[in-house]
Design an enzyme around this catalytic site. Structure first.
Site, mmCIF file in Angstrom:
data_model
loop_
_atom_site.group_PDB
_atom_site.id
_atom_site.type_symbol
_atom_site.label_atom_id
_atom_site.label_comp_id
_atom_site.label_asym_id
_atom_site.label_seq_id
_atom_site.Cartn_x
_atom_site.Cartn_y
_atom_site.Cartn_z
ATOM 1 N N PRO A 2 -4.512 1.567 -0.585
ATOM 2 C CA PRO A 2 -5.119 0.396 -1.252
ATOM 3 C C PRO A 2 -5.475 -0.686 -0.230
ATOM 4 O O PRO A 2 -4.665 -1.041 0.608
ATOM 5 C CB PRO A 2 -4.016 -0.090 -2.192
ATOM 6 C CG PRO A 2 -3.044 1.041 -2.303
ATOM 7 C CD PRO A 2 -3.138 1.790 -1.011
ATOM 8 N N GLU A 3 -6.724 -1.150 -0.287
ATOM 9 C CA GLU A 3 -7.186 -2.227 0.588
ATOM 10 C C GLU A 3 -7.498 -3.448 -0.277
ATOM 11 O O GLU A 3 -7.183 -3.466 -1.461
ATOM 12 C CB GLU A 3 -8.426 -1.761 1.377
ATOM 13 C CG GLU A 3 -8.153 -0.507 2.212
ATOM 14 C CD GLU A 3 -9.387 -0.012 2.960
ATOM 15 O OE1 GLU A 3 -10.292 -0.819 3.228
ATOM 16 O OE2 GLU A 3 -9.444 1.193 3.258
ATOM 17 N N HIS A 94 8.513 8.505 -9.916
ATOM 18 C CA HIS A 94 8.312 7.585 -8.797
ATOM 19 C C HIS A 94 8.136 6.129 -9.242
ATOM 20 O O HIS A 94 7.529 5.342 -8.522
ATOM 21 C CB HIS A 94 7.116 8.001 -7.931
ATOM 22 C CG HIS A 94 7.197 9.424 -7.461
ATOM 23 N ND1 HIS A 94 8.219 9.889 -6.662
ATOM 24 C CD2 HIS A 94 6.396 10.492 -7.688
ATOM 25 C CE1 HIS A 94 8.039 11.172 -6.413
ATOM 26 N NE2 HIS A 94 6.953 11.570 -7.031
ATOM 27 N N ARG A 113 5.350 7.901 -2.027
ATOM 28 C CA ARG A 113 5.682 8.021 -0.600
ATOM 29 C C ARG A 113 6.577 6.891 -0.097
ATOM 30 O O ARG A 113 7.016 6.921 1.047
ATOM 31 C CB ARG A 113 4.397 8.110 0.216
ATOM 32 C CG ARG A 113 3.584 9.362 -0.166
ATOM 33 C CD ARG A 113 2.253 9.437 0.532
ATOM 34 N NE ARG A 113 2.410 9.658 1.970
ATOM 35 C CZ ARG A 113 1.385 9.676 2.824
ATOM 36 N NH1 ARG A 113 0.163 9.483 2.385
ATOM 37 N NH2 ARG A 113 1.588 9.884 4.107
ATOM 38 N N ARG A 155 -14.341 -9.401 23.519
ATOM 39 C CA ARG A 155 -13.403 -8.336 23.126
ATOM 40 C C ARG A 155 -13.916 -6.968 23.544
ATOM 41 O O ARG A 155 -15.041 -6.597 23.238
ATOM 42 C CB ARG A 155 -13.182 -8.358 21.597
ATOM 43 C CG ARG A 155 -12.730 -9.702 21.045
ATOM 44 C CD ARG A 155 -11.314 -10.035 21.417
ATOM 45 N NE ARG A 155 -10.350 -9.128 20.842
ATOM 46 C CZ ARG A 155 -9.369 -9.505 20.012
ATOM 47 N NH1 ARG A 155 -9.242 -10.767 19.666
ATOM 48 N NH2 ARG A 155 -8.523 -8.623 19.558
#
Ligand SMILES: [Zn+2]
Length: 276
Positions: A2-3, A94, A113, A155
């Site tokens: 998930p972002e 879970h 997980r 950078r």
């Protein structure tokens, strides 16, 4: 994983239910999920009886403010999702942490997980935690293109690595880094410092468009359906992805085959033509 769009979609679903509600009971089935706390009892003690003031977000973290001024942090990790259900609903596998609200609704953190976590921090503890080092939120606090140019100047790191760096911009992960770079026609391998002003402007606009679009469709549920909305529906953005997960398929813009490169150990999907 998930972002930002998935966490923000989750936040928007949770807020109307959680805000103003009081916490009745806390059940920790997997102590690993509260590993940032002194012990599971401490997590429960800090929550029970509290009224929820607001549900916020920074990057990929949900930040729920409590009446006592503490902040309840939720991180979905690799495979976590939040399920909002009636207290009497069957408990799915879970369901590692359950926060029961007065009135009969459960906040259930489902995470096979267990890379996700929950914790309740004082503002001081929060500032000293890894969250204190997060950069600006990529949706609500996106730097101007002038600021972005200053952040990238000099950078040597690749654009892909820089977009994944949560201390620069918070919330963008593997999917939305690849999608934003394709939309901006910038190779993931380009050094950050090599972007000219027009490219930085394009990148900023691409980030905005990518995140807004993903939000409109409720985020991306991949084939594993690890991420779901709190009401159990899947996010619908996967079929609209431009490059992520599309190795060997045709670029929707130019028709060339999408390739996959490994950048800093992460898969990057991109079009050698559009992002040459
Ligand atoms: Zn292309």
């Amino acid at each position: 994983v998930p972002e930002l769009p998935e966490v923000e979609t989750t936040r928007r679903s949770l807020a109307p239910v959680l805000e103003g509600a009081r916490i009745a009971e806390v059940l920790v089935e997997r102590p690993r999920m509260v590993r940032r706390q002194v012990n599971p009892e401490d997590f429960a003690r800090r929550l029970v009886g509290q009224r929820i003031a607001s549900v916020g977000r920074l990057g990929k973290f949900l930040l729920t403010e409590l009446g006592n001024g503490m902040i309840w942090v939720t991180h979905l990790g690799m495979s976590g999702r939040i399920s909002l259900v009636d207290h009497t609903a069957p408990v799915v596998k879970h369901s590692n942490v359950i926060v029961a609200l007065v009135g009969g609704t459960d906040f259930r953190f489902v995470d096979p997980r267990t890379f996700g976590f929950v914790a309740v921090f004082t503002p001081e503890e929060l500032a000293e935690s890894s969250l204190g080092r997060l950069g600006r939120d990529a949706l609500t606090d996106l730097p101007t293109s002038r600021e972005l140019a200053a952040m990238l100047a000099g950078r040597q790191a690749s654009m892909k690595a820089l977009l994944l760096d949560q201390s620069l911009l918070a919330g963008i992960g593997n999917i939305y880094a690849d999608e934003s770079l394709h939309r901006a026609s910038i190779s993931p391998l380009r050094a950050g410092g090599s972007l000219d002003r027009a490219e930085v402007v394009r990148l900023r606009r691409a980030i905005v468009m990518t995140l807004q679009n993903a939000l409109r469709w409720g985020g991306t549920s991949l084939d594993d359906l690890a991420y779901l909305l709190p009401d159990g529906r899947a996010g619908d953005y996967m079929g609209r992805l431009r490059v992520y997960g599309r190795e060997g398929e045709r670029c929707r813009r130019c028709g060339r085959e999408i390739v996959r490169s490994v950048v800093r150990g992460r898969s990057s999907f991109w079009c050698p033509q559009c992002q040459g």
